[in-house]
Every structure is written in C-alpha cells, then in structure tokens.
Design a protein around this motif. Sequence first.
Motif, mmCIF file in Angstrom:
data_model
loop_
_atom_site.group_PDB
_atom_site.id
_atom_site.type_symbol
_atom_site.label_atom_id
_atom_site.label_comp_id
_atom_site.label_asym_id
_atom_site.label_seq_id
_atom_site.Cartn_x
_atom_site.Cartn_y
_atom_site.Cartn_z
ATOM 1 N N GLU A 115 -6.038 3.997 0.098
ATOM 2 C CA GLU A 115 -7.470 4.280 0.085
ATOM 3 C C GLU A 115 -8.213 3.535 -1.019
ATOM 4 O O GLU A 115 -9.410 3.748 -1.211
ATOM 5 N N GLU A 116 -7.531 2.664 -1.737
ATOM 6 C CA GLU A 116 -8.177 1.898 -2.800
ATOM 7 C C GLU A 116 -8.633 0.534 -2.293
ATOM 8 O O GLU A 116 -7.893 -0.154 -1.594
ATOM 9 N N GLN B 57 0.830 -1.207 0.000
ATOM 10 C CA GLN B 57 0.000 0.000 0.000
ATOM 11 C C GLN B 57 0.862 1.253 0.000
ATOM 12 O O GLN B 57 0.558 2.228 -0.701
#
Length: 239
Positions: free
Chosen positions: A129-130, A122
């Motif tokens: 935020e995906e 990440q």
Amino acid sequence: MPNPELRICFDLASNVKGPIQHTWEEFAFRFKLPFRVVNRDADVTISKENGHPLAISSAFCQVLEETGIKHPHPFTNQPLFLCENGSPDYLGTAFYMMQGLQEYPPAKLDELGRYDPSQSYQARFDCFEENLVEKYFKAIVEITPLLNHLVNKDFPSRVFLSQDVDLINAGLRQETFASLKQGKLLQALNIIGAHLKSQPTYLNMQDIMDLQTQHGHSSTFFWLPCHRASIINKLIEVE
C-alpha cells in the motif's frame, strides 16, 4: 514566477543513460520542473557511484545487464538499491519499480502461469500500500539542495486508472483449469456454461465500473482488436 530551467547531465553508459533519463523525465513531470540535457556546465550531473546524492548504483546497473536472466531478488534489507558507500539510489530504484523489472523473467509462476506476487518485493517488505516511487521522488528533492529551492514537494499527486482488455475468451481455459485443479467441478461447469451463453467470465467491465463508482473512481479501458465482433458490439452498448 516560473522555475528556471535546470541544466542536467547524464554521465552514464548508454544502456543506463536511457532508463535513468526516462526516470528523470517522470520526476520532472511530477514536480513541473523545467530542465534541459547538457554535456557540460550542468547544474546537476548524474553518474555512477560518484558520491553525489543522485548517484546511480552498481547494483542497479547489474540488474539492467541481467534483465532476461533469472537472478536473486536485488534488494536486501529494504526495497531500495544502495551505492557502494551505502547511499540510496533513488532514480535506479524508481525505474526498477515503475517498469516492473522484478517480473522479467519471473522466478516462479502462480497456478495460472502468471508472475507470483508472493515472490515480489512488495510481499517481502510488506509495502503493497506504499507509493514508494512517490516517496523516493520526494526524497530526491530533500537530499538535493538545488532542487529543494526549485520544487514544491507537497504538490499533490494524481492517479490515472486504466484497464487493459485483451483476451476476453482466455478465461474459459484459464479459469476452468484453475477450478478443476482446486477440485471445484461445479464452478468449472458454470464457467463453461457462461461461455456457451456468450457471457465469458472476463466480460466483466460493468462489474468493474460499478465497483469503481462505489469508491468514487473511474478508469479508461484500452482494447486490443478482437475477432469476436459480437462481443465488442455488445460492450459498446454499455454506458
């Protein structure tokens, strides 16, 4: 009219079949897709490196074999396993992400001895935020003609929030150590004082609930047995 039952075959080694079948079950649950597992006459066959849109990559299989061994990050240019022909392995990637395999074992720990998020995919690909699993599940629908006719990929998703409560008193050691390491003596003394008053810093469920309420959310708290019955009794009084 309900969707017809999809016949699916998992032509995979035993150590890969279980994880991929579990991921498929999550996918099917997400889109309310009825299916049954068969050994022949399948509508869809999932196997390793077979050129099919749902092929499982050798890279994912290797990660499964090496779980428990410190290895370099398996992703290269994007957070996605790729087959040898360059096609995406969405199911293998989804399993890797849902199970948090990047943390087993962690290549680097933070100051509290936990997995260091700065080492995560990440952080590397700036995708905190995906919802990549949702994105890849929808991609599976799009690249599989049969599923495209059976599944409504715009079906809204839902989120379940949970809080795992285990070591309430561990904050005394962990947070005190972190404060002292940062040279924050007063903060360390405040943490010790809070514990002496039976107000451990990890006993912050009301703060969590207040924060959730501000954003219109709620969550379920899961508890592990605790020998500090007085703390549990105090928490039961919280509405």
